[in-house]
Design a protein around this motif. Structure first.
Motif, PDB file in Angstrom:
ATOM      1  N   VAL A 161      -6.453  10.152  -1.360  1.00 53.52           N
ATOM      2  CA  VAL A 161      -5.344  11.024  -1.773  1.00 53.52           C
ATOM      3  C   VAL A 161      -4.144  10.722  -0.875  1.00 53.52           C
ATOM      4  CG1 VAL A 161      -4.544  13.424  -1.934  1.00 53.52           C
ATOM      5  CG2 VAL A 161      -6.920  12.879  -2.501  1.00 53.52           C
ATOM      6  N   ARG A 162      -2.932  10.773  -1.446  1.00 50.50           N
ATOM      7  CA  ARG A 162      -1.715  10.561  -0.678  1.00 50.50           C
ATOM      8  C   ARG A 162      -0.823  11.790  -0.771  1.00 50.50           C
ATOM      9  NH1 ARG A 162      -3.945   6.562  -2.492  1.00 50.50           N
ATOM     10  NH2 ARG A 162      -3.804   7.524  -4.539  1.00 50.50           N
ATOM     11  N   TYR A 163      -0.578  12.430   0.355  1.00 44.77           N
ATOM     12  CA  TYR A 163       0.439  13.473   0.462  1.00 44.77           C
ATOM     13  C   TYR A 163       1.576  12.862   1.286  1.00 44.77           C
ATOM     14  CZ  TYR A 163      -2.409  17.490  -1.184  1.00 44.77           C
ATOM     15  OH  TYR A 163      -3.138  18.383  -1.925  1.00 44.77           O
ATOM     16  N   ALA A 164       2.825  13.150   0.868  1.00 49.57           N
ATOM     17  CA  ALA A 164       3.961  12.528   1.554  1.00 49.57           C
ATOM     18  C   ALA A 164       4.934  13.584   2.053  1.00 49.57           C
ATOM     19  CB  ALA A 164       4.691  11.573   0.601  1.00 49.57           C
ATOM     20  N   SER A 165       5.675  13.235   3.096  1.00 49.45           N
ATOM     21  CA  SER A 165       6.774  14.099   3.550  1.00 49.45           C
ATOM     22  C   SER A 165       8.004  13.787   2.706  1.00 49.45           C
ATOM     23  CB  SER A 165       7.068  13.843   5.031  1.00 49.45           C
ATOM     24  OG  SER A 165       7.365  12.480   5.229  1.00 49.45           O
ATOM     25  N   ASP A 166       8.940  14.731   2.682  1.00 51.52           N
ATOM     26  CA  ASP A 166      10.122  14.527   1.827  1.00 51.52           C
ATOM     27  C   ASP A 166      10.980  13.353   2.299  1.00 51.52           C
ATOM     28  OD1 ASP A 166      10.882  15.913   4.096  1.00 51.52           O
ATOM     29  OD2 ASP A 166      11.670  17.653   3.021  1.00 51.52           O
ATOM     30  N   ASN A 167      10.824  12.922   3.547  1.00 48.73           N
ATOM     31  CA  ASN A 167      11.607  11.772   4.021  1.00 48.73           C
ATOM     32  C   ASN A 167      10.863  10.443   3.861  1.00 48.73           C
ATOM     33  OD1 ASN A 167       9.714  12.387   6.045  1.00 48.73           O
ATOM     34  ND2 ASN A 167      10.952  11.362   7.608  1.00 48.73           N
ATOM     35  N   ALA A 168       9.713  10.468   3.173  1.00 54.18           N
ATOM     36  CA  ALA A 168       8.927   9.227   3.028  1.00 54.18           C
ATOM     37  C   ALA A 168       9.693   8.208   2.191  1.00 54.18           C
ATOM     38  CB  ALA A 168       7.582   9.533   2.373  1.00 54.18           C
ATOM     39  N   LYS A 169       9.507   6.956   2.560  1.00 57.04           N
ATOM     40  CA  LYS A 169      10.092   5.849   1.792  1.00 57.04           C
ATOM     41  C   LYS A 169       8.982   4.827   1.591  1.00 57.04           C
ATOM     42  CE  LYS A 169      14.852   6.464   2.225  1.00 57.04           C
ATOM     43  NZ  LYS A 169      14.835   7.914   2.282  1.00 57.04           N
ATOM     44  N   MET A 170       8.760   4.450   0.343  1.00 61.88           N
ATOM     45  CA  MET A 170       7.630   3.565   0.057  1.00 61.88           C
ATOM     46  C   MET A 170       8.094   2.339  -0.729  1.00 61.88           C
ATOM     47  SD  MET A 170       4.764   6.479  -0.841  1.00 61.88           S
ATOM     48  CE  MET A 170       3.338   5.446  -0.499  1.00 61.88           C
ATOM     49  N   GLY A 171       7.312   1.282  -0.652  1.00 61.04           N
ATOM     50  CA  GLY A 171       7.656   0.093  -1.422  1.00 61.04           C
ATOM     51  C   GLY A 171       6.879  -1.120  -0.968  1.00 61.04           C
ATOM     52  N   GLN A 172       7.023  -2.176  -1.746  1.00 61.70           N
ATOM     53  CA  GLN A 172       6.376  -3.466  -1.438  1.00 61.70           C
ATOM     54  C   GLN A 172       7.487  -4.512  -1.337  1.00 61.70           C
ATOM     55  OE1 GLN A 172       2.311  -2.011  -1.805  1.00 61.70           O
ATOM     56  NE2 GLN A 172       3.141  -3.822  -0.879  1.00 61.70           N
ATOM     57  N   PRO A 173       8.167  -4.572  -0.174  1.00 54.82           N
ATOM     58  CA  PRO A 173       9.325  -5.476  -0.066  1.00 54.82           C
ATOM     59  C   PRO A 173       8.977  -6.912   0.333  1.00 54.82           C
ATOM     60  CG  PRO A 173       9.182  -4.071   1.876  1.00 54.82           C
ATOM     61  CD  PRO A 173       8.009  -3.723   1.011  1.00 54.82           C
ATOM     62  N   GLU A 174       7.696  -7.310   0.186  1.00 56.90           N
ATOM     63  CA  GLU A 174       7.277  -8.636   0.685  1.00 56.90           C
ATOM     64  C   GLU A 174       8.071  -9.786   0.097  1.00 56.90           C
ATOM     65  OE1 GLU A 174       5.240  -6.217  -0.228  1.00 56.90           O
ATOM     66  OE2 GLU A 174       3.644  -5.982   1.252  1.00 56.90           O
ATOM     67  N   VAL A 175       8.465  -9.672  -1.208  1.00 54.61           N
ATOM     68  CA  VAL A 175       9.181 -10.814  -1.818  1.00 54.61           C
ATOM     69  C   VAL A 175      10.500 -11.103  -1.095  1.00 54.61           C
ATOM     70  CG1 VAL A 175       8.155 -10.693  -4.141  1.00 54.61           C
ATOM     71  CG2 VAL A 175      10.191  -9.325  -3.609  1.00 54.61           C
TER      72      VAL A 175
END
Ligand code: COA
Length: 260
Positions: A121-135
């Protein structure tokens, strides 16, 4: 347990794994990946630990990705071996026999999103930033991102995120189903602890079998998955926990599960 880049502690049945590389926004170098394996392996065997919460120290980052300095030095063979080590830890987390909750408390980029994806399960804070910037680095996700992101949010959304390398905020992560819920930063850990406690009141045997049914089912056809579910249901029926759980309901009392 003493680590260089982690804090691991047990509190009232909850195992906390807190990544602690404050000067690098909790980026995962090889040593941290090894330490994560050690911490999760220890909590797996520890009967006192009923659920685990994975988070990052500080208020800015969960995990800012794999360590880009290390990535810059990898050739083909080393690169493959490097991600196989990370993947082994994400698989340990994904198939963990007790609930694992990601408290995504800030940047969760690249390997950060991938470690969150491995949690149940994933709970996040309101300031969370997510992504897959590998490219953007000439790389691809390697700790399971190409596989788990598409399974969680669908192929189209996964490819949009992976090919753009775009970083999304917590509202967007919630909208596409990448995280289960979003909380103000100050409430995130308490919310994760509350969820862990809610789960810990349930049968450990049944939770373990549920995790197995869902995980293995995703690799099977629907008829195969249903057959496997039936086998696991039978195993649940043979457990002391199911005798206790059903009896407690009929006797109108709270169940006291032994986990057997
Ligand atoms: N690997 C190694 N070091 C990292 C890192 C990573 N993935 N992410 C951050 N750091 C380091 C920075 O190099 C910096 O170290 P320094 O002070 O020795 O120069 C420190 O952490 C703080 O980061 P900084 O970039 O100064 O913070 P910021 O608030 O300006 O930016 C981010 C935060 C997360 C946007 C930015 O650090 C970033 O883009 N990181 C890389 C994210 C990424 O591409 N991850 C996927 C890797 S596959």
């Amino acid at each position: 347990m003493d680590f260089n880049n982690l804090q691991a502690k047990k509190e009232n049945g909850i195992g906390w794994v807190i990544i602690h590389r404050p000067d690098k926004l909790n980026a995962l170098n090889s040593e941290t990946v090894r330490e994560l394996k050690t911490a999760f392996s220890a909590f797996k065997e520890d009967a006192e630990v009923k659920a685990v919460i994975l988070t990052g120290s500080g208020e800015k980052a969960f995990i800012a990705g794999a360590d880009i300095k290390e990535l810059s030095e990898l050739g083909e063979t080393e690169g493959r071996d490097y991600v196989l080590q990370g993947q082994a830890v994400t698989q340990l987390i994904e198939n963990f026999p007790k609930p694992v909750i990601a408290a995504v408390n800030g940047f969760a980029l690249g390997g950060g999103t991938e470690f969150a994806l491995a949690c149940h399960v994933r709970y996040a804070s309101d300031n969370a930033k997510m992504g897959q910037p590998e490219v953007k680095l000439g790389l691809i996700p390697g700790f399971g991102g190409t596989q788990r992101l598409s399974r969680l949010v669908g192929k189209g959304m996964a490819l949009e995120l992976i090919l753009s390398g775009r970083v999304i905020d917590s509202a967007e992560a919630l909208r596409i189903g990448l995280v289960n819920r979003v909380f103000p930063q100050a409430e995130l850990l308490a919310a994760c602890e509350g969820l862990a406690r809610e789960m810990m009141a349930n049968s450990p045997v049944a939770m373990n079998l549920s995790i197995e049914a869902v995980n293995k089912g995703l690799d099977k056809t629907l008829p195969e998955g249903l057959a496997h579910e039936a086998d696991l249901f039978g195993r649940a029926c043979a457990s002391e926990d199911s005798s206790e759980g059903t009896k407690a309901f009929l006797e109108k009392r709270k169940a006291a599960f032994s986990g057997k």
